[in-house]
Design an enzyme around this catalytic site. Structure first.
Site, PDB file in Angstrom:
ATOM      1  N   ASP A 116      -2.197   0.562 -26.876  1.00 11.10           N
ATOM      2  CA  ASP A 116      -3.318  -0.401 -26.339  1.00 11.10           C
ATOM      3  C   ASP A 116      -3.897  -0.238 -24.957  1.00 11.10           C
ATOM      4  O   ASP A 116      -3.008  -0.139 -24.118  1.00 11.10           O
ATOM      5  CB  ASP A 116      -2.514  -1.794 -26.383  1.00 11.10           C
ATOM      6  CG  ASP A 116      -3.479  -2.986 -25.753  1.00 11.10           C
ATOM      7  OD1 ASP A 116      -4.351  -2.704 -24.797  1.00 11.10           O
ATOM      8  OD2 ASP A 116      -3.232  -4.121 -26.274  1.00 11.10           O
ATOM      9  N   GLY A 117      -5.294   0.263 -25.021  1.00 12.28           N
ATOM     10  CA  GLY A 117      -5.817   0.656 -23.788  1.00 12.28           C
ATOM     11  C   GLY A 117      -5.490  -0.307 -22.674  1.00 12.28           C
ATOM     12  O   GLY A 117      -5.745   0.065 -21.462  1.00 12.28           O
TER      13      GLY A 117
ATOM     14  N   ASP B  56     -14.904   4.180 -23.912  1.00 14.32           N
ATOM     15  CA  ASP B  56     -15.785   4.281 -24.859  1.00 14.32           C
ATOM     16  C   ASP B  56     -15.557   3.512 -26.020  1.00 14.32           C
ATOM     17  O   ASP B  56     -14.870   3.925 -27.119  1.00 14.32           O
ATOM     18  CB  ASP B  56     -15.996   5.815 -25.214  1.00 14.32           C
ATOM     19  CG  ASP B  56     -17.097   5.901 -26.293  1.00 14.32           C
ATOM     20  OD1 ASP B  56     -17.754   5.118 -26.587  1.00 14.32           O
ATOM     21  OD2 ASP B  56     -16.942   7.031 -26.990  1.00 14.32           O
ATOM     22  N   SER B  57     -15.298   2.170 -25.909  1.00 15.64           N
ATOM     23  CA  SER B  57     -14.694   1.224 -27.051  1.00 15.64           C
ATOM     24  C   SER B  57     -15.685   0.900 -27.891  1.00 15.64           C
ATOM     25  O   SER B  57     -16.799   1.063 -27.854  1.00 15.64           O
ATOM     26  CB  SER B  57     -13.964   0.151 -26.085  1.00 15.64           C
ATOM     27  OG  SER B  57     -15.129  -0.549 -25.656  1.00 15.64           O
ATOM     28  N   SER B  58     -15.312   0.022 -28.902  1.00 13.36           N
ATOM     29  CA  SER B  58     -15.938  -0.481 -29.833  1.00 13.36           C
ATOM     30  C   SER B  58     -16.501  -1.714 -29.303  1.00 13.36           C
ATOM     31  O   SER B  58     -16.099  -2.410 -28.247  1.00 13.36           O
ATOM     32  CB  SER B  58     -15.326  -0.992 -31.339  1.00 13.36           C
ATOM     33  OG  SER B  58     -14.032  -1.588 -30.803  1.00 13.36           O
ATOM     34  N   ASP B  59     -17.455  -2.453 -29.876  1.00 12.60           N
ATOM     35  CA  ASP B  59     -18.334  -3.687 -29.311  1.00 12.60           C
ATOM     36  C   ASP B  59     -17.093  -4.774 -29.270  1.00 12.60           C
ATOM     37  O   ASP B  59     -16.230  -4.958 -29.798  1.00 12.60           O
ATOM     38  CB  ASP B  59     -19.228  -3.811 -30.203  1.00 12.60           C
ATOM     39  CG  ASP B  59     -20.416  -3.156 -30.473  1.00 12.60           C
ATOM     40  OD1 ASP B  59     -20.527  -2.156 -29.659  1.00 12.60           O
ATOM     41  OD2 ASP B  59     -21.100  -3.070 -31.435  1.00 12.60           O
TER      42      ASP B  59
END
Length: 176
Positions: free
Chosen positions: A50-51, A69-72
């Site tokens: 988990d970031g 650079d994550s998802s929305d």
């Protein structure tokens, strides 16, 4: 993985902690994309984790750069209501505070910040920029990339610096 492969093109990069929540995504990228060998670089430490928790547990001042650079963080339901997605935690005030804490004095935080072509996304961009400044980042600048495969042909990012000395000017960015 693609952003990782771009980062690794710079010989000044000594090490990278790449954190991804989904190991299957990594394996798919290794198999199907030309940049899939990026994780084989000896400078890369891959963490399937988990970031948000990874950053919360990291040491103060340890990183020079954090690239998210994550998802929305959200989407919209058919009835027009906003639906928060799991990656929303990466856009929280608490997470931004942790990112600021783990950065070195001249450190920088770069994160995916949606498109300015959709009004609801524009509101998010403004909110995240204000939040970054409110938690203590010295600068927060929006940048834009044209990507033809994206629905609006454009995606943006916010580049935040911890100190004025770490601020990037356009000529500096071009030289990086």
């Amino acid at each position: 993985g693609y952003v990782l492969s771009e980062v690794l093109k710079h010989p000044s990069v000594e090490s990278v902690d790449h954190v991804d929540l989904d190991g299957e995504v990594i394996e798919t990228c290794r198999t199907h994309f030309p940049w899939g060998k990026a994780w084989e670089d000896p400078r890369v430490n891959l963490h399937i984790a988990d970031g948000s928790k990874f950053v919360a547990d990291a040491a103060d001042g340890y990183y020079d750069v954090v690239i998210q650079d994550s998802s929305d963080p959200y989407t919209w339901a058919e009835d027009g209501s906003k639906l928060e997605l799991p990656s929303n935690i990466l856009y929280s005030e608490e997470h931004f505070k942790h990112v600021l804490r783990v950065l070195s004095p001249g450190g920088a935080f770069n994160f995916q910040a949606e498109t300015f072509n959709i009004p609801s996304d524009l509101a998010g961009i403004s909110e995240w920029r204000k939040q970054a400044l409110d938690v203590g980042f010295n600068t927060s600048q929006y940048g834009s990339l044209m990507i033809s495969s994206y629905p609006t042909g454009q995606i943006g990012f916010l580049l935040c610096t911890k100190s004025r000395n770490g601020a990037f000017t356009p000529p500096t960015i071009c030289q990086v």
